[in-house]
Design a protein around this motif. Structure first.
Motif, PDB file in Angstrom:
ATOM      1  N   THR A  75      -4.159 -33.934  -1.510  1.00 55.98           N
ATOM      2  CA  THR A  75      -4.408 -32.837  -2.441  1.00 55.98           C
ATOM      3  C   THR A  75      -4.360 -33.404  -3.850  1.00 55.98           C
ATOM      4  O   THR A  75      -3.376 -34.045  -4.232  1.00 55.98           O
ATOM      5  N   VAL A  76      -5.441 -33.206  -4.589  1.00 55.17           N
ATOM      6  CA  VAL A  76      -5.486 -33.664  -5.981  1.00 55.17           C
ATOM      7  C   VAL A  76      -5.275 -32.460  -6.891  1.00 55.17           C
ATOM      8  O   VAL A  76      -5.772 -31.375  -6.613  1.00 55.17           O
ATOM      9  N   HIS A  77      -4.532 -32.662  -7.937  1.00 56.12           N
ATOM     10  CA  HIS A  77      -4.163 -31.548  -8.816  1.00 56.12           C
ATOM     11  C   HIS A  77      -4.885 -31.583 -10.156  1.00 56.12           C
ATOM     12  O   HIS A  77      -4.594 -30.768 -11.035  1.00 56.12           O
ATOM     13  N   LYS A  78      -5.823 -32.512 -10.297  1.00 60.27           N
ATOM     14  CA  LYS A  78      -6.661 -32.586 -11.487  1.00 60.27           C
ATOM     15  C   LYS A  78      -8.089 -32.827 -10.998  1.00 60.27           C
ATOM     16  O   LYS A  78      -8.313 -33.647 -10.108  1.00 60.27           O
ATOM     17  N   ALA A  79      -9.049 -32.117 -11.576  1.00 59.79           N
ATOM     18  CA  ALA A  79     -10.448 -32.237 -11.153  1.00 59.79           C
ATOM     19  C   ALA A  79     -10.911 -33.692 -11.258  1.00 59.79           C
ATOM     20  O   ALA A  79     -10.669 -34.362 -12.262  1.00 59.79           O
ATOM     21  N   LEU A  80     -11.586 -34.165 -10.209  1.00 59.86           N
ATOM     22  CA  LEU A  80     -12.097 -35.530 -10.186  1.00 59.86           C
ATOM     23  C   LEU A  80     -13.473 -35.644 -10.825  1.00 59.86           C
ATOM     24  O   LEU A  80     -13.922 -36.732 -11.148  1.00 59.86           O
TER      25      LEU A  80
ATOM     26  N   GLN B  72     -15.581 -29.232 -10.525  1.00 60.71           N
ATOM     27  CA  GLN B  72     -14.727 -29.232  -9.338  1.00 60.71           C
ATOM     28  C   GLN B  72     -13.418 -28.576  -9.702  1.00 60.71           C
ATOM     29  O   GLN B  72     -12.795 -28.926 -10.701  1.00 60.71           O
ATOM     30  N   GLY B  73     -13.016 -27.631  -8.897  1.00 64.19           N
ATOM     31  CA  GLY B  73     -11.754 -26.958  -9.144  1.00 64.19           C
ATOM     32  C   GLY B  73     -10.571 -27.835  -8.774  1.00 64.19           C
ATOM     33  O   GLY B  73     -10.699 -28.827  -8.080  1.00 64.19           O
ATOM     34  N   ALA B  74      -9.421 -27.460  -9.257  1.00 64.59           N
ATOM     35  CA  ALA B  74      -8.185 -28.141  -8.894  1.00 64.59           C
ATOM     36  C   ALA B  74      -7.126 -27.064  -8.709  1.00 64.59           C
ATOM     37  O   ALA B  74      -7.154 -26.063  -9.415  1.00 64.59           O
TER      38      ALA B  74
ATOM     39  N   ILE C 114     -14.838 -32.887   0.423  1.00 66.34           N
ATOM     40  CA  ILE C 114     -13.955 -31.837  -0.072  1.00 66.34           C
ATOM     41  C   ILE C 114     -13.711 -30.881   1.087  1.00 66.34           C
ATOM     42  O   ILE C 114     -14.648 -30.481   1.789  1.00 66.34           O
ATOM     43  N   VAL C 115     -12.457 -30.500   1.292  1.00 71.37           N
ATOM     44  CA  VAL C 115     -12.101 -29.562   2.358  1.00 71.37           C
ATOM     45  C   VAL C 115     -11.659 -28.256   1.712  1.00 71.37           C
ATOM     46  O   VAL C 115     -10.788 -28.260   0.836  1.00 71.37           O
TER      47      VAL C 115
END
Length: 135
Positions: A66-71, A75-77, A95-96
């Motif tokens: 799980t990423v907490h900053k948009a890559l 893209q949402g975070a 992306i899941v």
């Protein structure tokens, strides 16, 4: 509606799931992705020998984070980024859509079209969801 990456995937016949464009090498049986290659990634056979096929968009969750900053822009975070092994053996990064779903490796996944805004245009992007299982 237009696909975001039409060289990578297309709508399946059911119009609710996605399939992936691959190029199979007749020399070594390597499944190459993306399909628009100049040659086989394994043995180097020329691209004009590769056979384009469609690979079903279902598979198994092999790894995720799980990423907490948009890559990337739009893209949402937070977001779940995963490695999924498709039924044909191909590994894809994806992306899941399961930020609220407890995930575990080994879960069945399905590629689905998801509407994504890019400026004034809405495109169909590829996301994966947990595949529903019925007893």
């Amino acid at each position: 509606m237009q696909l975001k990456n039409p060289t990578l995937y297309d709508l399946s016949e059911d119009q609710r799931t996605l399939r992936f464009a691959v190029a199979v090498c007749p020399t070594c049986d390597q499944v190459n992705f993306p399909a628009d290659l100049h040659g086989c990634l394994n043995c180097g056979a020329p691209g004009d020998l590769l056979q384009r096929r469609w690979l079903a968009g279902d598979g198994v969750l092999r790894n995720f984070v799980t990423v907490h900053k948009a890559l990337r822009p739009n893209q949402g975070a937070p977001a779940v980024v995963a490695e999924i092994e498709l039924t044909g053996g191909l590994m894809v990064d994806a992306i899941v859509d399961a930020i609220e779903t407890p995930l575990r490796t080994g879960m069945r996944m399905q590629a689905v079209p998801v509407q994504e805004k890019q400026g004034d245009t809405t495109l169909l992007a590829c996301h994966f969801i947990v595949q529903e299982t019925h007893p």
